[in-house]
Write a protein that holds these residues in place. Structure first.
Motif, PDB file in Angstrom:
ATOM      1  N   LEU A 106       8.973  30.047 -25.110  1.00 57.33           N
ATOM      2  CA  LEU A 106       9.256  29.147 -26.221  1.00 57.33           C
ATOM      3  C   LEU A 106      10.743  28.796 -26.267  1.00 57.33           C
ATOM      4  O   LEU A 106      11.116  27.640 -26.459  1.00 57.33           O
ATOM      5  N   ALA A 107      11.601  29.802 -26.081  1.00 60.33           N
ATOM      6  CA  ALA A 107      13.043  29.558 -26.079  1.00 60.33           C
ATOM      7  C   ALA A 107      13.438  28.656 -24.917  1.00 60.33           C
ATOM      8  O   ALA A 107      14.295  27.775 -25.056  1.00 60.33           O
ATOM      9  N   ALA A 108      12.806  28.880 -23.757  1.00 65.45           N
ATOM     10  CA  ALA A 108      13.102  28.038 -22.589  1.00 65.45           C
ATOM     11  C   ALA A 108      12.683  26.594 -22.824  1.00 65.45           C
ATOM     12  O   ALA A 108      13.426  25.658 -22.502  1.00 65.45           O
ATOM     13  N   LEU A 109      11.507  26.395 -23.394  1.00 66.14           N
ATOM     14  CA  LEU A 109      11.038  25.040 -23.683  1.00 66.14           C
ATOM     15  C   LEU A 109      11.941  24.348 -24.698  1.00 66.14           C
ATOM     16  O   LEU A 109      12.338  23.193 -24.519  1.00 66.14           O
ATOM     17  N   ARG A 110      12.296  25.065 -25.760  1.00 63.83           N
ATOM     18  CA  ARG A 110      13.126  24.477 -26.817  1.00 63.83           C
ATOM     19  C   ARG A 110      14.496  24.060 -26.294  1.00 63.83           C
ATOM     20  O   ARG A 110      15.078  23.067 -26.754  1.00 63.83           O
ATOM     21  N   SER A 111      15.014  24.798 -25.305  1.00 62.67           N
ATOM     22  CA  SER A 111      16.342  24.476 -24.779  1.00 62.67           C
ATOM     23  C   SER A 111      16.384  23.094 -24.133  1.00 62.67           C
ATOM     24  O   SER A 111      17.459  22.517 -23.975  1.00 62.67           O
ATOM     25  N   GLN A 112      15.223  22.545 -23.778  1.00 65.11           N
ATOM     26  CA  GLN A 112      15.174  21.236 -23.131  1.00 65.11           C
ATOM     27  C   GLN A 112      14.705  20.124 -24.076  1.00 65.11           C
ATOM     28  O   GLN A 112      14.554  18.986 -23.642  1.00 65.11           O
ATOM     29  N   PHE A 113      14.486  20.454 -25.338  1.00 67.02           N
ATOM     30  CA  PHE A 113      14.083  19.435 -26.300  1.00 67.02           C
ATOM     31  C   PHE A 113      15.248  18.492 -26.581  1.00 67.02           C
ATOM     32  O   PHE A 113      16.422  18.868 -26.493  1.00 67.02           O
ATOM     33  N   THR A 114      14.931  17.283 -26.976  1.00 65.27           N
ATOM     34  CA  THR A 114      15.952  16.319 -27.361  1.00 65.27           C
ATOM     35  C   THR A 114      16.706  16.790 -28.601  1.00 65.27           C
ATOM     36  O   THR A 114      17.933  16.654 -28.690  1.00 65.27           O
ATOM     37  N   ARG A 115      15.971  17.390 -29.556  1.00 63.18           N
ATOM     38  CA  ARG A 115      16.572  17.933 -30.778  1.00 63.18           C
ATOM     39  C   ARG A 115      16.065  19.357 -30.998  1.00 63.18           C
ATOM     40  O   ARG A 115      15.191  19.609 -31.846  1.00 63.18           O
ATOM     41  N   PRO A 116      16.599  20.315 -30.229  1.00 62.30           N
ATOM     42  CA  PRO A 116      16.099  21.689 -30.344  1.00 62.30           C
ATOM     43  C   PRO A 116      16.275  22.277 -31.738  1.00 62.30           C
ATOM     44  O   PRO A 116      15.510  23.152 -32.148  1.00 62.30           O
ATOM     45  N   GLN A 117      17.278  21.796 -32.478  1.00 63.00           N
ATOM     46  CA  GLN A 117      17.525  22.338 -33.821  1.00 63.00           C
ATOM     47  C   GLN A 117      16.401  22.012 -34.800  1.00 63.00           C
ATOM     48  O   GLN A 117      16.323  22.603 -35.888  1.00 63.00           O
ATOM     49  N   ASP A 118      15.522  21.103 -34.442  1.00 67.88           N
ATOM     50  CA  ASP A 118      14.421  20.724 -35.331  1.00 67.88           C
ATOM     51  C   ASP A 118      13.225  21.666 -35.227  1.00 67.88           C
ATOM     52  O   ASP A 118      12.226  21.473 -35.949  1.00 67.88           O
ATOM     53  N   PHE A 119      13.316  22.679 -34.352  1.00 67.93           N
ATOM     54  CA  PHE A 119      12.177  23.561 -34.120  1.00 67.93           C
ATOM     55  C   PHE A 119      12.600  25.018 -34.264  1.00 67.93           C
ATOM     56  O   PHE A 119      13.720  25.385 -33.924  1.00 67.93           O
ATOM     57  N   VAL A 120      11.682  25.839 -34.749  1.00 68.92           N
ATOM     58  CA  VAL A 120      11.980  27.239 -34.987  1.00 68.92           C
ATOM     59  C   VAL A 120      10.886  28.103 -34.369  1.00 68.92           C
ATOM     60  O   VAL A 120       9.697  27.748 -34.387  1.00 68.92           O
ATOM     61  N   ILE A 121      11.292  29.244 -33.810  1.00 70.51           N
ATOM     62  CA  ILE A 121      10.358  30.230 -33.259  1.00 70.51           C
ATOM     63  C   ILE A 121      10.164  31.304 -34.323  1.00 70.51           C
ATOM     64  O   ILE A 121      11.132  31.934 -34.763  1.00 70.51           O
TER      65      ILE A 121
END
Length: 340
Positions: free
Chosen positions: A201-216
């Motif tokens: 999940l952390a690896a996927l979020r690191s490549q998001f356009t806006r990673p700050q919009d998602f929380v684990i």
């Protein structure tokens, strides 16, 4: 012992080191073709993902290189075979790869029923969920009725079903083989959450356009120990993979790094370091490899700590602290069996 028998014994020992000992079919096959076929994920940042030049990067990719260095003396002699969760075990069983190093959870059922052997743990993880921050989800009960993206053929699919059943709540699964497709679906709003291991999940979020919009979410719902997998029919190859992994961990325990390995091999008085780095040859002989096998692996990818920090550690886009993946001497679970 007579002088004559002593001479014969000495010549026999020298001959044994001049030519590699007979080995199992996988080790011999890798040597004959001069390349290691290593099964990896189709692309997860920090684990196995081609860079802009097509070079595979990440923890799993570098573990493949460590094996190639130990067996063939060259970390570049690897053919990376990208595999989905559904494809991975079939490819190994069919002999399309020599070893699977692909975020695979080690379980009893897999170890006993699939004709494969789980080698050892290279990363401790646990199942979690990632959601949009503005959804204000705090616990599993808040996810009742949500659409959750999952990859079929994984422990995560089963863990999610068990967790929701235990809470007597429901969810709608969306099954897609590629985790990148799940990530795209979450960002586009086609699913409300992704369920998989927290490191992924952390690896996927690191490549998001806006990673700050998602929380684990903080809660973990399973034990997910990752490790290499080999076919069950070749114990000697199992030994090679296991002890390359333990050798990288032992190197961190002893303070041996990619930068100081050569100097320590030449001058360290520590018997454990000398054995690890092949200044004395008994460890390589035990797995039918050259004396420098672990020295070559450490020089290629570093010790376990270097490998972790470079690929998924706090100073990478993945940003994962060592936590339970720290050495046992610092409160973690990472522990190498004694090499002698």
């Amino acid at each position: 012992m007579t002088i004559r028998s002593a001479i014969v014994a000495t010549l026999a020992a020298c001959l044994a080191w001049a030519t590699p000992a007979a080995a199992g079919p996988t080790l011999d096959g890798v040597r004959q073709r001069g390349i290691l076929a290593c099964g990896v994920n189709v692309g997860v940042a920090g684990f196995s993902l081609p860079d802009s030049q097509g070079t595979w990067r990440g923890m799993d990719a570098d573990l493949c290189r460590a094996v190639a260095a130990a067996v063939l003396g060259d970390p570049g002699k690897v053919r990376f075979v990208p595999l989905t969760a559904v494809q991975r075990f079939t490819a190994l069983q069919a002999g399309e790869i020599d070893v699977l190093i692909r975020q695979t959870t080690l379980t009893m059922v897999r170890d006993t029923n699939l004709g494969m052997r789980m080698v050892g743990v290279n990363l401790y993880d646990g199942h979690g969920f990632m959601v949009r921050r503005d959804a204000n989800i705090r616990s599993l009960r808040d996810m009742d009725g949500m659409t959750i993206c999952l990859s079929p053929g994984t422990t995560n699919e089963l863990v999610t079903a068990d967790a929701f059943r235990a809470e007597n709540i429901t969810f709608r699964p969306v099954l897609q083989e590629r985790m990148q497709d799940n990530a795209s679906a979450l960002q586009a709003g086609r699913c409300d959450a992704i369920g998989t291991d927290a490191t992924q999940l952390a690896a996927l979020r690191s490549q998001f356009t806006r990673p700050q919009d998602f929380v684990i979410l903080d809660q973990r719902f399973s034990k997910e120990p990752y490790g290499p997998v080999v076919r069950r029919d070749d114990q000697e190859w199992f030994d090679v993979i296991r002890w390359v992994l333990f050798g990288l961990i032992e190197a961190e325990e002893l303070g041996v790094t990619s930068q100081n390995a050569e100097q320590l091999r030449a001058s360290s008085p520590n018997p454990a370091i000398r054995r690890l780095l092949g200044a004395v040859p008994d460890l390589g002989q035990a797995v039918k490899l050259q004396p420098s096998w672990l020295f070559d692996a450490i020089r290629a990818v570093g010790n376990y700590g270097e490998l972790y920090e470079r690929t998924i550690g706090p100073n990478t886009p993945i940003g994962l602290p060592r936590g339970i993946n720290d050495l046992w001497t610092r409160g973690g679970l990472i522990y190498a069996w004694p090499l002698r």
